[in-house]
Structure formats: structure tokens, C-alpha cells
Design a protein around this motif. Structure first.
Motif, PDB file in Angstrom:
ATOM      1  N   GLN A 105      45.623  40.504  -0.391  1.00  0.00           N
ATOM      2  CA  GLN A 105      46.304  41.292   0.628  1.00  0.00           C
ATOM      3  C   GLN A 105      47.593  40.621   1.115  1.00  0.00           C
ATOM      4  O   GLN A 105      48.623  41.277   1.272  1.00  0.00           O
ATOM      5  CB  GLN A 105      45.368  41.534   1.809  1.00  0.00           C
ATOM      6  CG  GLN A 105      45.913  42.508   2.834  1.00  0.00           C
ATOM      7  CD  GLN A 105      46.159  43.887   2.233  1.00  0.00           C
ATOM      8  OE1 GLN A 105      45.258  44.510   1.686  1.00  0.00           O
ATOM      9  NE2 GLN A 105      47.399  44.360   2.304  1.00  0.00           N
ATOM     10  N   ASP A 106      47.543  39.314   1.334  1.00  0.00           N
ATOM     11  CA  ASP A 106      48.737  38.641   1.853  1.00  0.00           C
ATOM     12  C   ASP A 106      49.881  38.716   0.845  1.00  0.00           C
ATOM     13  O   ASP A 106      51.031  38.966   1.212  1.00  0.00           O
ATOM     14  CB  ASP A 106      48.419  37.181   2.229  1.00  0.00           C
ATOM     15  CG  ASP A 106      47.733  36.442   1.088  1.00  0.00           C
ATOM     16  OD1 ASP A 106      47.320  37.129   0.116  1.00  0.00           O
ATOM     17  OD2 ASP A 106      47.607  35.214   1.168  1.00  0.00           O
ATOM     18  N   ARG A 107      49.531  38.549  -0.422  1.00  0.00           N
ATOM     19  CA  ARG A 107      50.556  38.662  -1.442  1.00  0.00           C
ATOM     20  C   ARG A 107      51.115  40.084  -1.485  1.00  0.00           C
ATOM     21  O   ARG A 107      52.324  40.295  -1.601  1.00  0.00           O
ATOM     22  CB  ARG A 107      49.975  38.310  -2.819  1.00  0.00           C
ATOM     23  CG  ARG A 107      51.021  38.385  -3.910  1.00  0.00           C
ATOM     24  CD  ARG A 107      50.466  38.044  -5.282  1.00  0.00           C
ATOM     25  NE  ARG A 107      51.360  38.581  -6.297  1.00  0.00           N
ATOM     26  CZ  ARG A 107      52.387  37.891  -6.811  1.00  0.00           C
ATOM     27  NH1 ARG A 107      52.610  36.647  -6.416  1.00  0.00           N
ATOM     28  NH2 ARG A 107      53.176  38.451  -7.702  1.00  0.00           N
ATOM     29  N   ASN A 157      51.278  42.213   0.985  1.00  0.00           N
ATOM     30  CA  ASN A 157      52.165  42.386   2.141  1.00  0.00           C
ATOM     31  C   ASN A 157      53.535  41.764   1.875  1.00  0.00           C
ATOM     32  O   ASN A 157      54.575  42.363   2.152  1.00  0.00           O
ATOM     33  CB  ASN A 157      51.549  41.715   3.380  1.00  0.00           C
ATOM     34  CG  ASN A 157      50.279  42.436   3.826  1.00  0.00           C
ATOM     35  OD1 ASN A 157      50.082  43.614   3.495  1.00  0.00           O
ATOM     36  ND2 ASN A 157      49.429  41.728   4.556  1.00  0.00           N
ATOM     37  N   ARG A 158      53.526  40.549   1.355  1.00  0.00           N
ATOM     38  CA  ARG A 158      54.759  39.801   1.155  1.00  0.00           C
ATOM     39  C   ARG A 158      55.684  40.489   0.151  1.00  0.00           C
ATOM     40  O   ARG A 158      56.846  40.783   0.447  1.00  0.00           O
ATOM     41  CB  ARG A 158      54.415  38.383   0.676  1.00  0.00           C
ATOM     42  CG  ARG A 158      55.600  37.435   0.580  1.00  0.00           C
ATOM     43  CD  ARG A 158      55.140  35.978   0.639  1.00  0.00           C
ATOM     44  NE  ARG A 158      53.925  35.749  -0.155  1.00  0.00           N
ATOM     45  CZ  ARG A 158      53.917  35.609  -1.495  1.00  0.00           C
ATOM     46  NH1 ARG A 158      55.043  35.657  -2.162  1.00  0.00           N
ATOM     47  NH2 ARG A 158      52.779  35.397  -2.144  1.00  0.00           N
ATOM     48  N   ALA A 180      49.747  47.441   3.017  1.00  0.00           N
ATOM     49  CA  ALA A 180      51.002  46.697   2.921  1.00  0.00           C
ATOM     50  C   ALA A 180      52.184  47.625   3.183  1.00  0.00           C
ATOM     51  O   ALA A 180      53.150  47.250   3.858  1.00  0.00           O
ATOM     52  CB  ALA A 180      51.128  46.059   1.536  1.00  0.00           C
TER      53      ALA A 180
END
Lengths: 352, 352
Positions: free
Chosen positions: B244-246, B248-249, B277
Motif C-alpha cells: 500500500q505505501d508503495r 500511495n507513493r 492510493a
DNA sequence: ACATTATTGAGACACGTGCCTCAAAGCAAC
DNA sequence: GTTGCTTTGAGGCACGTGTCTCAATAATGT
């Protein structure tokens, strides 16, 4: 090979038989049979014992063995309009195609064609059917009092009936076909989205606006156009009555009198007539065209770009679902909801 | 009730049995059995006689009776990724839901979850399977040499295998799932049509572009965009790797650097991550979004208008088709082409 | 207690096919 | 003709359930 009788401990691999059931319930196999097949002359207490045992060991009757013992065959009849139309042709094709699969389940299907415009004839055909000849009938016929009554009497005679594609009464549970309101709404959404912002008038072509299916599709279409695409103006339905000359005339008249037509929705199940009528007036005009059902004719129109999208129902699925439902009815079973739901499908050139 | 033996004249109602077959072929029932079940020690001439009789009277073996006699059960295994994902959850739901229907056909299904990123583990699981435990295995696993070999050996051991959703080799005939090229093309067409003329850039979000499914969807998408909508520019695929963080980024970076993004195609089977995201960077932007598969998450997005359309495959159909195909494989039968074709479906708000 | 009826059990046979055994018949070589 | 081998037939039992018959038992009324 293991045998249940020699191995009294519950085997998790083999499912329990009537013999196991009799043993657990403490009764004879004859009594188990009396209970399972609802024969009378069994004390309430005994029935309860057996039912308790059924629940305890999770007994489910082996339908294949039962049907074998009874030499049971399922004889189903499809009552359909006279052929000649393409969509109906697809239905027929799938009935015949599925024959081999059905016969493995001891299902035989028969097709009888009737004139859709003669309710009395349809009623007469239905009146000639009894449990002697068929176990279930799938009926595709317009909703009239005569037909409704004939169906009612057919059911009273013990023959199972199923509205097929043309929905009869609002018996939403037992019928095979799509939600026509949703189908119309889907056509409306596609129309609006494909035109995306472009204002103008929409031509709607029906066979006859009197059938329930036409009414529902039109209402679904209008609901979406009015709510989501207010810049579009859906004109009153044109009725072809299935006559090509009439189709040609009303379409060309409409295009002569209306100026800014941007889309055409053919809500009739048979798009062939309307499409060729349109071809006359639309040499190569920019107009979004949405039609129903996947037939040789509509598929060709999709491929050559005349038609932009089709809203369809899978004829093979319709046929198989009807047979499964009729079988479940005669067995007193229920069917798998998710399997019998007929989807409102969207077909474009890319997902043929 | 009529009995075949007492009524030698061919009855059109009852289908011929092995007894009839023996009589017509002029051999004993034992020999008929030898021929039907391919036992050896039968003279060629006798085999021909029986086969001629089969053709003559149109004999088809009663599978229900045969399975009853053999106490045959079909034991099938689904090898699936670890759960947690929504699309997989739908698959699991339908496997369990269909259990009751399957059990009537003596089919039992088992599910085994394996780590998709560990080809050796998958191969080990497959290696532990033999005809002692399962008759057929439906395998949803990425294509790697280890898995391919394990499947090969499984087949050599007599266990039937079926690529499930994730297509393995280009064995187009025996596999269950959609044509991913067509699915991508359909997404492309919807994107182009919904944008109708509006130029700009398209963001494509994938889990990983290495899987066969991703490649095929992307290639189908690009083919349509390039051919039919040249004013649109599909950017290189963003890969989330399921993190998920990737997600979003990379999404926020893309939206910061690119100016005129008009559409987003989420080609991953799990749209949840990419969707949230996107929600971060797109408070309420006019952007056409197309995603895959019908899951609680995508359905919600469709209803609230975030997503414009879904390109899906019916999970219930996938499951039932896999079971039917495995059954046909173990019986040495063929299946109904039209029933097993998994449709590339388009789902909008109106045809949920 | 008796007769009468209602309820249950035991057993047989059927459905169509698979699978086994044992004997009979056919065929070859000597 | 005898021996040995291959091919075929006859028959039985099994699978799980339905559907009979006939006897045995239990419950009921008198």
C-alpha cells in the motif's frame, strides 16, 4: 473394498445410506423409506426419530441412485414462438446443443412452437399438456388472461411451469430471464457515456411497446437518461410491429422531421429490421447505436462498427438455467441463486 | 411397468442398456463390458461387432448407474494463493457455496493455500498429491519452471490438472479463465469511448507487470488505445507489488509530475490498494477510472461513482466450470464449449 | 381377554453398470 | 487326438434407493 455394513464405525469418506439411517434411528429400512417418501401410516414419534437421525448423521439421499431405482426421466417442454427470428434461433440452437448434456441426467426436452399473437391457441396447447406427457414446461409467451389461466390450470394438474424470457406475472423468484429495467438502464448509461456531454435527441425503436419487456426496458432507459444525462432527449418509441416496410417508413420519417439525432436505442429483441431501416437513412452518420441480444446480425453490425454496443443475455445460460430450475421444481429442491441469476451483459467489439 | 427384457421391441422412451447392446451385438453382457471398459483379451472382430451395435442402437452408458456401481467419488483440489485478498475471497465463497450442488454429483472439493511467491513450496505441495488423495487439481499459481515441472509430474502420476484463472502454458483448450488480452482491450475501449475525443494521458496501475495476465491485459489495452484512440497516451505501468505505501507513493508521484491525466486503468485483480492510493491524490477530479473484478471494494467504488466501469469474470462460473472440466477429464468426456467459455463481462452501476 | 386396526419389520426384487469367478468353447501347434 | 492358450459366456454380487408383499407386533376399543 470397504462396505458400510461391515464397518459400523462412521466412515468420513462414505456418505451415510438409508441403511445407516435405519440403524441410527433404530427402525427398519422400510420405515425409513416410509418417512423419506412421505407415505402415511407412520406414527409421529417414529417420524421424529428418523428425522432426528437424519440431522444427526447428516443424511442426504443419493438422487442418482433414487432416480435409477425409479427409472425416472425428466420430460420438459419448451413452448416458444414460431421460429424465423434470430434470437429465437440462438435459443433453439442451445436447446439442441445441450441435449447431449441433458440426456446424461435423463432429461429430454421437446420444443413446441406457437403463434404468439393467438392467446387462445397458446392456451389450447397448454391445455393439452398433462403429467402423462411432460413433467415441466418453460413458457415464452406474452402475458394475456387466457395464457395466465391456462398456466394456472396446468399447475393444478401437477405440471411444473416456468416463465421463460418473457416474464409473465411478477413472480420474481421463479422465472428465467434478465431484469429488463436494468437492461434498459444499462443501455441508457452506455448511450450517455458514449455521447459524453454531446446534447441531442435519441430515437428509441421497439417492436411493440405493449409487452412487459418493452415497457420495462423503456422505463429503465428513461430513468437513466433523465437522471444522469438531462441534455439528451429520448423521443417517443417507434413501433415496427415486426414489419420491415413499416420500420423503414417510420425511421425515415423520424429522421426527416427531427434535426439533431445523436443516438439510437433499439430495444426490440430482434434488431435486424430496425438496423436495415437505419442503414437506409444513415449512410455514414455519427450516431451512437445501442441494440439488444447477440445474434448473427447484431454481431456483424458490431464488427463493422454500425452498432456501438449490445446489451445481451446469454441464450445458452437461459436454456440451461430453465432446465435446472424445472428439474429442481420436479425434485422439490432449490437451486443455486448465484448460478441462476441471468446477467445483463454488455458486448462490444473487444469482448465478443 | 414395462421391462426391457420382456419387451424386445425397441422402445423409443427407454434408452438402450448394456443388455440391449449385448443382444443386438450377438454377444454376452460380459463381452460388452470388456469392450466398453477397454479390457484386453477381446478379438478385434468382436470389438467391431459391439461398436457397430453401439452405433446402431445409439447406446450411451448411464453414467449415474456406472458411478453408483463403482461407488465413484470425485475428489478435487483447488490450489490457491493465501487468502486475504478480496477477489480470492469471492472465489472461496463460491467454492463453498457450490459444495451442496457438487455433493449431489459425488464431488468433494478441498482448498489448499500456498504462498504464491515461493515456487518451490508450490511444487512441493503438488508433489505431495497422488491419485490416492485426489482425482484432479485446479491450480492457480504463477508460471515458473518449478511449478510447470511439478504439474508435468502430477499428470504423469495420473492426476488431472487444470490451470485456474492464472494461465500457465499456452494450452488454450484446457484452462479456466478469461482471455486477458480481450479483457485489456475491453478496458481500453471503455476508456476511449467514455473519454470520447478528450485527449490526455492514461495511468496504468498493475500489481506486477511480470505475470502473464498483466502482460496480456496491458497488451490488449495498448492495442486498442493505439489503434482507435491515438489522442490518448498510455503511460508505462506503475507496479504496486501489493504494498500500500508503495502504491500511495508512486501514484502521488505520477500525479505530481504528469499534467493532463484523464484516465486510470487499474489492471491488477485487486483494485483496493490502487483505489485508496488514488483517493489520496484525486479529491474530486474528472478522471475516467476502469478496474477489474467485482469485489466488495470495487462494487462500492462503482456505486459511489469513483469507478466508471469494471471488466470482470464471474467467480461462480469460474469455480463451477473448473469442477465440470475436472469431472469431464476424469471421465474422459468432453464439455460443452459454450458453457465453459468464461465471458469478459462489463459491469456498471446499472447492471450490478 | 378378545377382536380389530394401526404400525412396523423382514425380505425380495428392481433399476443399469462394474467386476469378479469359473466353465465352456474356439483355436493353434504338436 | 492331445495339450495349452485365447476368447467368450453364464452367472452372481455389489452400489443406494424405491416399492412391493406378508408377517409380526403394538395400540386401540369393546
Amino acid at each position: 473394498m470397504l462396505k458400510n455394513t461391515q464397518n459400523p464405525s462412521e466412515s468420513t469418506l462414505l456418505r451415510p445410506t438409508t441403511r445407516d439411517l435405519a440403524r441410527v434411528a433404530g427402525v427398519s429400512r422400510a420405515t425409513v423409506d416410509r418417512v423419506l417418501n412421505g407415505r402415511e401410516g407412520v406414527k409421529k414419534k417414529t417420524v421424529d426419530k428418523v428425522n432426528a437421525a437424519i440431522a444427526e448423521i447428516g443424511f442426504v439421499r443419493n438422487l442418482a441412485a433414487a432416480n435409477l431405482a425409479k427409472s425416472r426421466t425428466y420430460r420438459f417442454l419448451f413452448v416458444l414462438p414460431h421460429s424465423g427470428e434470430q434470437f429465437l434461433g440462438e435459443i433453439l440452437r442451445h436447446i439442441h446443443e445441450a441435449q447431449t448434456v441433458f440426456s446424461a441426467d435423463m432429461v429430454t426436452t421437446t420444443v413446441r412452437h406457437v403463434d404468439q399473437n393467438d392467446p387462445f391457441k397458446i392456451a389450447a396447447v397448454l391445455a393439452s399438456i398433462s403429467t402423462e406427457t411432460f413433467d415441466g414446461v418453460a413458457i415464452m409467451a406474452p402475458e394475456t388472461p387466457q395464457v395466465r389461466d391456462a398456466i394456472q390450470r396446468l399447475q393444478e394438474r401437477g405440471v411444473h411451469t416456468l416463465p421463460f424470457i418473457s416474464n409473465q406475472a411478477p413472480v420474481r423468484d421463479q422465472w428465467v430471464g434478465i431484469d429488463n429495467h436494468a437492461a434498459g438502464a444499462t443501455a441508457g448509461t452506455l448511450m450517455g457515456r458514449f455521447l459524453s456531454g454531446r446534447p441531442g435527441k435519441l430515437v428509441v425503436i421497439a417492436d411493440s411497446i405493449l409487452s412487459r419487456a418493452s415497457l420495462e426496458r423503456r422505463s429503465g432507459f428513461d430513468a437513466v437518461i433523465n437522471a444522469d444525462f438531462p441534455h439528451l432527449d429520448a423521443l417517443p418509441s417507434l413501433e415496427t410491429y415486426g414489419a420491415q416496410d413499416r420500420a423503414n417508413r417510420i425511421v425515415s420519417e423520424t429522421f426527416r422531421h427531427q434535426s439533431d439525432i445523436v443516438g439510437i436505442y433499439i430495444l426490440a429483441s430482434e434488431a435486424g429490421g430496425p438496423l436495415s431501416a437505419i442503414a437506409n437513412v444513415l449512410p455514414s452518420q455519427r450516431c451512437v447505436i445501442i441494440a439488444h441480444e447477440r445474434t448473427p446480425c447484431t454481431v456483424n453490425a458490431l464488427i463493422d462498427g454500425t452498432v456501438d454496443a449490445l446489451v445481451t443475455q446469454d441464450p445458452g445460460h437461459l436454456v440451461r438455467s430453465a432446465v435446472r430450475k424445472l428439474r429442481a421444481l420436479t425434485d422439490g429442491r432449490s437451486t443455486l441463486q448465484s448460478q441462476e441469476k441471468i446477467r445483463v451483459e454488455i458486448v462490444m467489439k473487444t469482448n465478443l
